[in-house]
Design an enzyme around this catalytic site. Structure first.
Site, PDB file in Angstrom:
ATOM      1  N   GLU A  89       8.656 -14.746 -10.312  1.00 40.66           N
ATOM      2  CA  GLU A  89       7.891 -13.533 -10.013  1.00 40.66           C
ATOM      3  C   GLU A  89       7.613 -12.693 -11.246  1.00 40.66           C
ATOM      4  O   GLU A  89       6.623 -11.965 -11.276  1.00 40.66           O
ATOM      5  CB  GLU A  89       8.554 -12.698  -8.905  1.00 40.66           C
ATOM      6  CG  GLU A  89       9.802 -11.953  -9.267  1.00 40.66           C
ATOM      7  CD  GLU A  89      10.314 -11.064  -8.122  1.00 40.66           C
ATOM      8  OE1 GLU A  89      11.526 -10.886  -8.041  1.00 40.66           O
ATOM      9  OE2 GLU A  89       9.513 -10.545  -7.328  1.00 40.66           O
ATOM     10  N   ASN A 102      -2.355   1.655   5.602  1.00 43.88           N
ATOM     11  CA  ASN A 102      -1.422   0.604   5.200  1.00 43.88           C
ATOM     12  C   ASN A 102      -1.179  -0.253   6.435  1.00 43.88           C
ATOM     13  O   ASN A 102      -0.926   0.285   7.509  1.00 43.88           O
ATOM     14  CB  ASN A 102      -0.105   1.248   4.725  1.00 43.88           C
ATOM     15  CG  ASN A 102       0.980   0.232   4.451  1.00 43.88           C
ATOM     16  OD1 ASN A 102       0.692  -0.933   4.180  1.00 43.88           O
ATOM     17  ND2 ASN A 102       2.224   0.667   4.523  1.00 43.88           N
ATOM     18  N   GLY A 103      -1.297  -1.572   6.299  1.00 47.43           N
ATOM     19  CA  GLY A 103      -1.054  -2.446   7.445  1.00 47.43           C
ATOM     20  C   GLY A 103      -2.283  -3.291   7.742  1.00 47.43           C
ATOM     21  O   GLY A 103      -3.154  -3.463   6.892  1.00 47.43           O
ATOM     22  N   CYS A 129       0.847  -1.197   0.000  1.00 42.83           N
ATOM     23  CA  CYS A 129       0.000   0.000   0.000  1.00 42.83           C
ATOM     24  C   CYS A 129       0.886   1.252   0.000  1.00 42.83           C
ATOM     25  O   CYS A 129       1.849   1.346   0.742  1.00 42.83           O
ATOM     26  CB  CYS A 129      -0.959   0.075   1.159  1.00 42.83           C
ATOM     27  SG  CYS A 129      -2.098  -1.304   1.229  1.00 42.83           S
ATOM     28  N   HIS A 159      19.805 -36.639  -5.915  1.00 48.24           N
ATOM     29  CA  HIS A 159      19.052 -37.139  -4.766  1.00 48.24           C
ATOM     30  C   HIS A 159      17.541 -36.973  -4.964  1.00 48.24           C
ATOM     31  O   HIS A 159      16.785 -37.052  -4.009  1.00 48.24           O
ATOM     32  CB  HIS A 159      19.512 -36.439  -3.482  1.00 48.24           C
ATOM     33  CG  HIS A 159      20.959 -36.680  -3.187  1.00 48.24           C
ATOM     34  ND1 HIS A 159      21.420 -37.905  -2.742  1.00 48.24           N
ATOM     35  CD2 HIS A 159      22.039 -35.885  -3.326  1.00 48.24           C
ATOM     36  CE1 HIS A 159      22.740 -37.845  -2.602  1.00 48.24           C
ATOM     37  NE2 HIS A 159      23.136 -36.632  -2.954  1.00 48.24           N
ATOM     38  N   LYS A 162      13.527 -14.836  -9.760  1.00 49.64           N
ATOM     39  CA  LYS A 162      13.255 -13.789 -10.742  1.00 49.64           C
ATOM     40  C   LYS A 162      12.278 -14.313 -11.801  1.00 49.64           C
ATOM     41  O   LYS A 162      11.356 -13.619 -12.205  1.00 49.64           O
ATOM     42  CB  LYS A 162      14.549 -13.321 -11.432  1.00 49.64           C
ATOM     43  CG  LYS A 162      15.458 -12.456 -10.619  1.00 49.64           C
ATOM     44  CD  LYS A 162      15.068 -11.004 -10.542  1.00 49.64           C
ATOM     45  CE  LYS A 162      14.573 -10.539  -9.236  1.00 49.64           C
ATOM     46  NZ  LYS A 162      15.106 -10.764  -7.981  1.00 49.64           N
ATOM     47  N   ARG A 217       4.166  -0.112  -4.639  1.00 44.64           N
ATOM     48  CA  ARG A 217       3.889  -0.673  -3.317  1.00 44.64           C
ATOM     49  C   ARG A 217       2.621  -1.520  -3.280  1.00 44.64           C
ATOM     50  O   ARG A 217       2.366  -2.239  -2.311  1.00 44.64           O
ATOM     51  CB  ARG A 217       3.744   0.461  -2.292  1.00 44.64           C
ATOM     52  CG  ARG A 217       4.977   1.308  -2.145  1.00 44.64           C
ATOM     53  CD  ARG A 217       4.758   2.363  -1.105  1.00 44.64           C
ATOM     54  NE  ARG A 217       4.628   1.784   0.209  1.00 44.64           N
ATOM     55  CZ  ARG A 217       5.631   1.522   1.020  1.00 44.64           C
ATOM     56  NH1 ARG A 217       6.860   1.778   0.640  1.00 44.64           N
ATOM     57  NH2 ARG A 217       5.416   0.998   2.206  1.00 44.64           N
ATOM     58  N   TRP A 241      -2.508  -2.861  -1.776  1.00 48.53           N
ATOM     59  CA  TRP A 241      -2.181  -4.286  -1.889  1.00 48.53           C
ATOM     60  C   TRP A 241      -3.116  -4.959  -0.893  1.00 48.53           C
ATOM     61  O   TRP A 241      -2.984  -4.768   0.315  1.00 48.53           O
ATOM     62  CB  TRP A 241      -0.725  -4.538  -1.527  1.00 48.53           C
ATOM     63  CG  TRP A 241      -0.280  -5.947  -1.765  1.00 48.53           C
ATOM     64  CD1 TRP A 241       0.156  -6.481  -2.942  1.00 48.53           C
ATOM     65  CD2 TRP A 241      -0.218  -7.008  -0.793  1.00 48.53           C
ATOM     66  NE1 TRP A 241       0.479  -7.810  -2.755  1.00 48.53           N
ATOM     67  CE2 TRP A 241       0.260  -8.163  -1.458  1.00 48.53           C
ATOM     68  CE3 TRP A 241      -0.529  -7.100   0.555  1.00 48.53           C
ATOM     69  CZ2 TRP A 241       0.444  -9.380  -0.816  1.00 48.53           C
ATOM     70  CZ3 TRP A 241      -0.353  -8.319   1.201  1.00 48.53           C
ATOM     71  CH2 TRP A 241       0.134  -9.436   0.506  1.00 48.53           C
ATOM     72  N   GLU A 274      18.243 -17.366  -6.911  1.00 52.72           N
ATOM     73  CA  GLU A 274      17.841 -16.014  -7.291  1.00 52.72           C
ATOM     74  C   GLU A 274      17.325 -15.982  -8.743  1.00 52.72           C
ATOM     75  O   GLU A 274      16.325 -15.337  -9.041  1.00 52.72           O
ATOM     76  CB  GLU A 274      19.026 -15.050  -7.096  1.00 52.72           C
ATOM     77  CG  GLU A 274      18.810 -13.628  -7.557  1.00 52.72           C
ATOM     78  CD  GLU A 274      17.681 -12.883  -6.846  1.00 52.72           C
ATOM     79  OE1 GLU A 274      17.108 -13.418  -5.881  1.00 52.72           O
ATOM     80  OE2 GLU A 274      17.343 -11.782  -7.298  1.00 52.72           O
ATOM     81  N   LYS A 294       6.162  -4.160  -3.684  1.00 53.12           N
ATOM     82  CA  LYS A 294       7.596  -3.956  -3.473  1.00 53.12           C
ATOM     83  C   LYS A 294       7.992  -4.071  -2.003  1.00 53.12           C
ATOM     84  O   LYS A 294       9.027  -4.616  -1.674  1.00 53.12           O
ATOM     85  CB  LYS A 294       7.963  -2.569  -4.009  1.00 53.12           C
ATOM     86  CG  LYS A 294       9.425  -2.215  -3.884  1.00 53.12           C
ATOM     87  CD  LYS A 294      10.233  -2.959  -4.899  1.00 53.12           C
ATOM     88  CE  LYS A 294      11.708  -2.637  -4.838  1.00 53.12           C
ATOM     89  NZ  LYS A 294      12.488  -3.701  -5.486  1.00 53.12           N
TER      90      LYS A 294
HETATM   91  O1  M6R Z   1      12.786  -4.803   0.951  1.00 53.09           O
HETATM   92  P1  M6R Z   1      13.375  -6.166   1.228  1.00 53.09           P
HETATM   93  O2  M6R Z   1      14.737  -6.308   0.680  1.00 53.09           O
HETATM   94  O3  M6R Z   1      13.319  -6.515   2.689  1.00 53.09           O
HETATM   95  O4  M6R Z   1      12.424  -7.172   0.469  1.00 53.09           O
HETATM   96  C1  M6R Z   1      12.587  -8.548   0.599  1.00 53.09           C
HETATM   97  C2  M6R Z   1      11.816  -9.298  -0.464  1.00 53.09           C
HETATM   98  O5  M6R Z   1      10.443  -9.027  -0.334  1.00 53.09           O
HETATM   99  C3  M6R Z   1      12.261  -8.929  -1.873  1.00 53.09           C
HETATM  100  O6  M6R Z   1      13.625  -9.149  -2.062  1.00 53.09           O
HETATM  101  C4  M6R Z   1      11.473  -9.755  -2.918  1.00 53.09           C
HETATM  102  O7  M6R Z   1      11.811 -11.096  -2.810  1.00 53.09           O
HETATM  103  C5  M6R Z   1      11.739  -9.238  -4.337  1.00 53.09           C
HETATM  104  N1  M6R Z   1      10.498  -8.966  -5.000  1.00 53.09           N
HETATM  105  C6  M6R Z   1      12.451 -10.210  -5.201  1.00 53.09           C
HETATM  106  O8  M6R Z   1      12.732  -9.685  -6.448  1.00 53.09           O
END
Ligand code: M6R
Length: 615
Positions: free
Chosen positions: A491, A101-102, A2, A507, A488, A27, A75, A484, A610
């Protein structure tokens, strides 16, 4: 999670708030809404879906001009992303508007009480109760800030609230507990936002609100109090980047821009941390050298991409310091009763500095007497503020939901911390530290070279647009890189992607290999531990023998992999430990291109936000 904006001043509140929301849309983008105060009346508009839907609504049904306004991009937590659940929420008389927000954990109980008192609640959200409670308290106090304090004292959970009332037309009130809110101070105007990006086009002068504080914004200044009504201090700071940094700058997406900014981000994160002799000087690490020497364990907590940075940091910390290092998902950490004491150094890694899981983990660690060092990209955010020390990454604002440049700078910061620990504990000699620092200083150029050779990776990605699954393999620091790469792809491209330690394949996961399955393999440098390199070459042969289409990321000059690579992506030679800084880049480009060709919103992948400020 949010985005919130509030404004009071001489400009069109709607214009300021909508421009701010555009900057905060990263956000949350399930719905958006605004409210302005005009001629003693509240006027609001809200729409499910992205901000563009709200823009269309406002074009068809314009709001009257007003100079006080609030806005929200959502969100969803409580209630589906519908028009009715979008913020702002109003009381029954339409005199108070609130955005949030929250999560308000006791909302069901409060809602029941309000309904008993005759209030009609029309949404499924937890937020709406606040509008009704504020209306009740305002009718008794005729003071919105006081009404907000009284309401906040009754709320449980984490929240940022911003509200206005038709009977106080030049006032916006905000409150925060465990959720971000910053104040922008302009000339005859003031702003409230979840992130400075919302008002950076107007002012760089900001205040960070503390926990359990209420702020009252008027054109001629702001007043900060605690929830108890006592005057409170908020820390003033100047935002050290400008509006251009939060724009796309000619790129098709923020993600592409942020990928391209990585060489500079790496360079900036090293800046000022190496003295003229090549020694490491981390002045910001305000945990004394004697305390650091006492530490007998390091625990890293983080989420998502930041967690992957932590996994890589473990190799560097253990190698440079010989102290055991654990890496844990922040969301799991405090629930397993981890063993922590004053000799444990906890490192919390977070780009946003607001991730609730990480915040809760660090609070737990501090309660157990451990010192917390934050690695963070966002000045004024909660995680560094609640930590004992902070090492800021200087990636600049990262807007795309998928983390790219923040990851690389987190890695740089982790290597610096590992080296620093080695330096103060005497496990690394000065010349050894200087040698690694010299290697780090070269990395920006290496990343630049990688970026210049990415067209074949983009072509390859396009050729895989109709695939459903891609696997990623790595060993040693290449394993977190594989994780990683898979994250990527999930997502951004919404594809099934998994990262494995290459040695683990036999395994179980090797059963997934079938004819034509794309498998990306991150190959360690052949100049490093040859055993490691030889083992992964065997792994590539094993999967290829079973039909995999191998996409091999290997150092220039590594000829051993050539016979087994269906596609070869070359990266510049780097020391093994630092290889993630270059090996990750093709994976970012690969995922970004696949998302684009599949028609996905690269900067705003579905269901995500984000900054994840709920647990
Ligand atoms: O703001 P942060 O680094 O704490 O966020 C952590 C994760 O939410 C963030 O890295 C998320 O996994 C990304 N969308 C990945 O690309």
């Amino acid at each position: 999670m949010c985005g919130i904006v509030g404004y009071v001043g001489p400009q069109s509140a709607l214009d300021v708030v909508m421009a701010g929301l555009k900057r905060l849309e990263y956000r949350g983008y399930d719905s958006a809404g605004v409210a302005v105060l005009a001629d003693g009346q509240l006027a609001a508009a809200k729409k499910a879906g992205k901000l563009v839907n709200l823009e269309k609504e406002l074009a068809e049904r314009p709001l009257p001009a007003g100079w006080t306004g609030i806005g929200h991009t959502r969100w969803a937590t409580h209630g589906a992303p519908t028009d009715a659940n979008a913020h702002p929420h109003l009381d029954n008389a339409g005199r108070v508007a609130v955005v949030h927000n929250g999560i308000i954990e006791n909302f069901a109980e409060l809602r029941g009480e309000l309904m008993e008192r005759g209030h009609e609640l029309t949404s499924e959200t937890d937020t709406e109760v606040v509008a009704h409670l504020l209306a009740e308290e305002f009718s008794a106090t005729a003071d919105l800030a006081e009404a907000m304090r009284l309401v906040c004292r009754r709320l449980k959970g984490a929240f940022t609230l911003v509200a206005m009332h038709a009977d106080e037309p030049d006032v916006v009130v905000g409150a925060r507990r465990n959720s971000p809110l910053v104040v922008g101070i302009g000339d005859g105007e003031a702003f409230l936002a979840s992130d400075v990006a919302a008002f950076i086009a107007h002012t760089r002068s900001a205040l960070e609100l503390g926990q359990d504080q209420v702020v009252e914004l008027r054109r001629d200044g702001v007043t900060v109090t605690g929830f108890d009504g006592r005057p409170a201090e908020a820390r003033a700071f100047t935002v050290d980047w400008d509006a251009a940094a939060a724009e796309k700058g000619g790129y098709a997406s923020f993600m592409l821009k942020e990928i391209a900014e990585q060489p500079k981000a790496v360079f900036d994160t090293l800046l000022g941390r190496i003295d003229a002799e090549g020694n490491l000087t981390l002045d910001e690490v305000r945990i004394s050298a004697s305390e650091l020497r006492e530490m007998d364990k390091v625990v890293i907590v983080a989420c998502g991409t930041a967690f992957h940075a932590g996994l890589i940091a473990k190799y560097a910390i253990e190698h440079f310091t010989r102290i055991p290092c654990e890496v844990e998902l922040a969301s799991e950490f405090r629930y397993r009763d981890p063993i922590l004491d004053a000799q444990t150094l906890v490192i919390a890694i977070s780009q946003s500095g607001e991730t609730m899981d990480t915040l809760m983990a660090l609070r737990h660690a501090r309660e157990q007497g451990s010192k917390v060092l934050a690695i963070c990209n966002t000045n004024g955010s909660t995680i560094p503020r609640e930590s004992d020390a902070v090492l800021y990454t200087h990636a600049g604002p990262e807007v795309a939901v998928a983390s790219t440049k923040a990851f690389l700078t987190q890695l740089v910061a982790c290597y610096l911390v590992a080296l620093y620990l080695g330096q103060v504990r005497g496990t690394k000699w000065g010349d050894e530290v200087r040698a690694v620092v010299r290697d780090l200083a070269q990395i920006g150029d290496a990343v630049e070279r990688v970026l210049g050779t990415m067209e074949p990776v983009r072509q390859l990605a396009r050729s895989l647009a109709d695939r459903n699954t891609v696997l990623f393999l790595g060993r040693h620091v290449g394993y977190p890189v594989a994780l990683e790469g898979a994250l990527k792809l999930k997502e951004l491209a919404y594809m099934h992607a998994e990262g494995f330690a290459a040695g683990e394949l036999k395994h179980g996961p090797i059963a997934l290999i079938e004819e034509g399955l794309p498998v990306v393999v991150v190959v360690p440098s052949p100049r490093g531990r040859s055993l490691l390199h030889d083992k992964i070459v065997s792994n590539i042969q094993e999967i290829r023998a079973r039909g995999a289409r191998t996409i091999v990321i290997a150092e220039e000059g590594d000829e051993a992999v050539v016979p087994y690579a269906d596609h070869l992506v070359r990266i510049p030679p780097t020391p093994t430990l630092l290889q993630p800084l270059v090996a990750t880049v093709p994976l970012q480009v690969f995922a970004c291109e696949l998302a684009t060709v599949r028609g996905n919103a690269v900067d705003q992948p579905r269901n995500l936000a984000k900054s994840v400020t709920v647990e």
